[in-house]
Design a protein around this motif. Structure first.
Motif, PDB file in Angstrom:
ATOM      1  N   LYS A  93     -12.728   5.967  14.934  1.00  0.00           N
ATOM      2  CA  LYS A  93     -13.118   5.891  16.339  1.00  0.00           C
ATOM      3  C   LYS A  93     -13.252   4.433  16.756  1.00  0.00           C
ATOM      4  N   ALA A  94     -13.108   4.198  18.040  1.00  0.00           N
ATOM      5  CA  ALA A  94     -13.244   2.839  18.578  1.00  0.00           C
ATOM      6  C   ALA A  94     -14.569   2.233  18.143  1.00  0.00           C
ATOM      7  N   GLY A  95     -14.511   0.965  17.756  1.00  0.00           N
ATOM      8  CA  GLY A  95     -15.709   0.257  17.322  1.00  0.00           C
ATOM      9  C   GLY A  95     -15.931   0.293  15.823  1.00  0.00           C
ATOM     10  N   GLN A  96     -15.237   1.176  15.105  1.00  0.00           N
ATOM     11  CA  GLN A  96     -15.357   1.221  13.656  1.00  0.00           C
ATOM     12  C   GLN A  96     -14.485   0.139  13.020  1.00  0.00           C
ATOM     13  N   LYS A  97     -14.566   0.046  11.685  1.00  0.00           N
ATOM     14  CA  LYS A  97     -13.863  -1.016  10.970  1.00  0.00           C
ATOM     15  C   LYS A  97     -12.996  -0.424   9.861  1.00  0.00           C
ATOM     16  N   VAL A  98     -11.761  -0.894   9.765  1.00  0.00           N
ATOM     17  CA  VAL A  98     -10.853  -0.444   8.719  1.00  0.00           C
ATOM     18  C   VAL A  98     -10.330  -1.642   7.945  1.00  0.00           C
ATOM     19  N   PHE A  99     -10.259  -1.480   6.627  1.00  0.00           N
ATOM     20  CA  PHE A  99      -9.680  -2.514   5.768  1.00  0.00           C
ATOM     21  C   PHE A  99      -8.276  -2.092   5.396  1.00  0.00           C
ATOM     22  N   ILE A 100      -7.308  -2.953   5.725  1.00  0.00           N
ATOM     23  CA  ILE A 100      -5.892  -2.704   5.463  1.00  0.00           C
ATOM     24  C   ILE A 100      -5.381  -3.837   4.576  1.00  0.00           C
ATOM     25  N   PRO A 101      -5.356  -3.648   3.245  1.00  0.00           N
ATOM     26  CA  PRO A 101      -4.865  -4.720   2.371  1.00  0.00           C
ATOM     27  C   PRO A 101      -3.402  -5.044   2.653  1.00  0.00           C
ATOM     28  N   ALA A 102      -2.977  -6.217   2.246  1.00  0.00           N
ATOM     29  CA  ALA A 102      -1.573  -6.631   2.370  1.00  0.00           C
ATOM     30  C   ALA A 102      -1.086  -6.502   3.811  1.00  0.00           C
ATOM     31  N   GLY A 103      -1.787  -7.164   4.705  1.00  0.00           N
ATOM     32  CA  GLY A 103      -1.508  -7.014   6.130  1.00  0.00           C
ATOM     33  C   GLY A 103      -0.149  -7.482   6.569  1.00  0.00           C
ATOM     34  N   SER A 104       0.524  -8.317   5.790  1.00  0.00           N
ATOM     35  CA  SER A 104       1.837  -8.815   6.203  1.00  0.00           C
ATOM     36  C   SER A 104       2.980  -7.944   5.692  1.00  0.00           C
ATOM     37  N   GLY A 105       2.673  -6.880   4.958  1.00  0.00           N
ATOM     38  CA  GLY A 105       3.710  -6.001   4.428  1.00  0.00           C
ATOM     39  C   GLY A 105       4.191  -4.986   5.456  1.00  0.00           C
ATOM     40  N   GLY A 106       5.086  -4.102   5.014  1.00  0.00           N
ATOM     41  CA  GLY A 106       5.678  -3.132   5.926  1.00  0.00           C
ATOM     42  C   GLY A 106       4.664  -2.207   6.556  1.00  0.00           C
ATOM     43  N   GLU A 120       6.603   1.601  23.680  1.00  0.00           N
ATOM     44  CA  GLU A 120       7.193   1.313  24.986  1.00  0.00           C
ATOM     45  C   GLU A 120       6.189   0.677  25.936  1.00  0.00           C
ATOM     46  N   ALA A 121       4.901   0.946  25.707  1.00  0.00           N
ATOM     47  CA  ALA A 121       3.860   0.320  26.519  1.00  0.00           C
ATOM     48  C   ALA A 121       3.546  -1.100  26.069  1.00  0.00           C
ATOM     49  N   GLY A 122       4.220  -1.561  25.005  1.00  0.00           N
ATOM     50  CA  GLY A 122       4.036  -2.931  24.535  1.00  0.00           C
ATOM     51  C   GLY A 122       2.828  -3.135  23.652  1.00  0.00           C
ATOM     52  N   GLN A 123       2.230  -2.038  23.141  1.00  0.00           N
ATOM     53  CA  GLN A 123       1.025  -2.157  22.323  1.00  0.00           C
ATOM     54  C   GLN A 123       1.334  -2.420  20.844  1.00  0.00           C
ATOM     55  N   ILE A 124       2.541  -2.076  20.411  1.00  0.00           N
ATOM     56  CA  ILE A 124       2.951  -2.277  19.019  1.00  0.00           C
ATOM     57  C   ILE A 124       4.366  -2.823  19.014  1.00  0.00           C
ATOM     58  N   ARG A 125       4.601  -3.811  18.173  1.00  0.00           N
ATOM     59  CA  ARG A 125       5.947  -4.369  18.032  1.00  0.00           C
ATOM     60  C   ARG A 125       6.379  -4.305  16.576  1.00  0.00           C
ATOM     61  N   PRO A 126       7.647  -4.005  16.325  1.00  0.00           N
ATOM     62  CA  PRO A 126       8.128  -3.992  14.944  1.00  0.00           C
ATOM     63  C   PRO A 126       8.123  -5.410  14.364  1.00  0.00           C
ATOM     64  N   VAL A 127       7.885  -5.488  13.072  1.00  0.00           N
ATOM     65  CA  VAL A 127       7.999  -6.753  12.348  1.00  0.00           C
ATOM     66  C   VAL A 127       9.078  -6.553  11.279  1.00  0.00           C
ATOM     67  N   ARG A 142       7.973  -9.096  -1.769  1.00  0.00           N
ATOM     68  CA  ARG A 142       7.710 -10.315  -0.994  1.00  0.00           C
ATOM     69  C   ARG A 142       8.066 -10.165   0.489  1.00  0.00           C
ATOM     70  N   ALA A 143       8.443  -8.975   0.900  1.00  0.00           N
ATOM     71  CA  ALA A 143       8.874  -8.782   2.289  1.00  0.00           C
ATOM     72  C   ALA A 143       7.718  -8.974   3.248  1.00  0.00           C
ATOM     73  N   LYS A 144       7.997  -9.651   4.343  1.00  0.00           N
ATOM     74  CA  LYS A 144       7.019  -9.864   5.413  1.00  0.00           C
ATOM     75  C   LYS A 144       7.414  -8.934   6.561  1.00  0.00           C
ATOM     76  N   GLY A 145       6.814  -7.745   6.594  1.00  0.00           N
ATOM     77  CA  GLY A 145       7.269  -6.722   7.507  1.00  0.00           C
ATOM     78  C   GLY A 145       8.267  -5.816   6.815  1.00  0.00           C
ATOM     79  N   LYS A 146       9.165  -5.217   7.578  1.00  0.00           N
ATOM     80  CA  LYS A 146      10.072  -4.200   7.071  1.00  0.00           C
ATOM     81  C   LYS A 146      11.444  -4.758   6.682  1.00  0.00           C
ATOM     82  N   VAL A 147      12.090  -4.041   5.742  1.00  0.00           N
ATOM     83  CA  VAL A 147      13.459  -4.294   5.320  1.00  0.00           C
ATOM     84  C   VAL A 147      14.310  -3.151   5.865  1.00  0.00           C
ATOM     85  N   VAL A 148      15.410  -3.475   6.516  1.00  0.00           N
ATOM     86  CA  VAL A 148      16.234  -2.463   7.191  1.00  0.00           C
ATOM     87  C   VAL A 148      17.696  -2.630   6.769  1.00  0.00           C
ATOM     88  N   VAL A 149      18.382  -1.504   6.630  1.00  0.00           N
ATOM     89  CA  VAL A 149      19.827  -1.484   6.364  1.00  0.00           C
ATOM     90  C   VAL A 149      20.533  -1.054   7.640  1.00  0.00           C
TER      91      VAL A 149
END
Length: 333
Positions: free
Chosen positions: A143-156, A295-302, A323-330
């Motif tokens: 819920k809004a106002g809570q806290k989440v820990f997301i390790p490896a933030g620069s990964g996919g 489409e609302a511009g709230q999230i962008r692919p990396v 070592r990928a910073k974001g996603k790998v795509v074919v």
């Protein structure tokens, strides 16, 4: 048509290109001409046999789970799509793969491609988007106002999950290397731990959820930063008996998975923390909601790197190097 397939599980028989028949679609399926495929760590894990007891493939099997492309044919009961539509989807856990020129996709798991993304960008979204959505909204009920820990933030997964959490009004803590601190901050991370200089469990406090993305002892360490009545949702294991029951696995596997997760469940219970393992579920309705946020511009692919189809094996190896910073795509088209 050409596809990247594997004939046996294990490192000794790597995937290779083969000619396979074009899929025949059922009445509730669409045939998608594949333009791009987003890669995920589990793609390599499947080929190695890591999930062989719970994921069923008919060998030889095509690799890949995410897809973006154009509808080439529709089944007789399909109502949401027509030939020529641009779509994206995950077919994970459906017994098929996407690293091929065409793929049959059940209508229920597909969604219209976000209008502001090209096919490469769209292909990077399905699995990380659905995983984050199901972990945050279904499993943990953040819920809004809570806290989440997301390790490896620069990964996919991290680059998407941070942005979705911020869209939900949740505060985010993450870890990354010195070089990627600015990236994760630009995505919305509130507390950033440089793992080369500090241990996250000595810095972060009073979190409501941990998204388990890193193998090793990170899951156990994360217990130290969580409040009582919080949650760990692990994407990397250990598997638990609840997962086995949900998939109707036999009693032996239920017992094995219960043993595998016994330690972390025991430690978590002592602190009033819920532990669960999450296997992402393909879901076109959820992808449609995610597309709207994009489409609302709230999230962008990396996107870290794009490989041509004839270098898909190299793309999988690059992803596995971690070592990928974001996603790998074919890209196919």
């Amino acid at each position: 048509m050409k596809a990247l397939t594997f004939r046996r599980y294990g490192k000794s028989t790597p995937p290779d290109y083969t000619d396979v028949p074009r899929p025949q679609i059922g009445p509730d399926e669409i045939l998608v001409q594949v333009h791009a495929v987003g890669l995920n760590p589990i793609d390599n894990m499947i080929q190695k046999g890591t999930f062989k007891p719970v994921l069923k493939f008919e060998l030889p099997a095509t690799m890949g789970s995410d897809v973006a492309g154009v509808v080439a044919q529709v089944g007789g009961r399909v109502t949401r799509f027509k030939v020529g539509d641009a779509v994206f989807a995950s077919v994970f856990d459906l017994g098929q793969g996407t690293l091929a020129e065409f793929v049959a996709v059940p209508e229920r798991v597909a969604a219209s491609k976000p209008a502001n993304l090209d096919f490469v960008e769209a292909a990077s979204i399905p699995m990380v988007g659905l995983t984050s959505w199901q972990a945050f909204k279904e499993r943990a009920g953040l819920k809004a106002g809570q806290k989440v820990f997301i390790p490896a933030g620069s990964g996919g997964i991290g680059t998407f999950a941070i942005q979705l959490a911020k869209h939900l009004g949740v505060k985010v803590g993450t870890t990354t290397s010195t070089a990627n601190i600015d990236l994760v901050k630009s995505l919305g991370a509130d507390e950033v731990v440089d793992y080369k200089r500090q241990e996250f469990e000595t810095v972060l406090r009073d979190y409501d959820m941990v998204l388990g993305t890193i193998r090793g002892d990170g899951i156990e360490k994360s217990l130290q930063i969580l409040k009582s009545n919080s949650a760990i949702v692990s994407l990397i294991g250990p598997l638990d008996a609840a997962f086995a029951r949900a998939r109707n696995l036999n009693a032996v596997l239920r017992f094995v998975f219960s043993l595998m997760s016994w330690k972390i469940r025991r430690l978590a219970k002592k602190r009033g923390i819920r532990y669960s393992f999450l296997f992402v579920r393909p879901d076109g309705a959820q992808l449609t909601e995610i597309a709207g946020i994009i489409e609302a511009g709230q999230i962008r692919p990396v996107i870290d790197k794009v490989f041509p189809f004839d270098q898909a094996k190299e793309a999988l190896a690059y992803l596995e190097a971690g070592r990928a910073k974001g996603k790998v795509v074919v890209r196919l088209v």
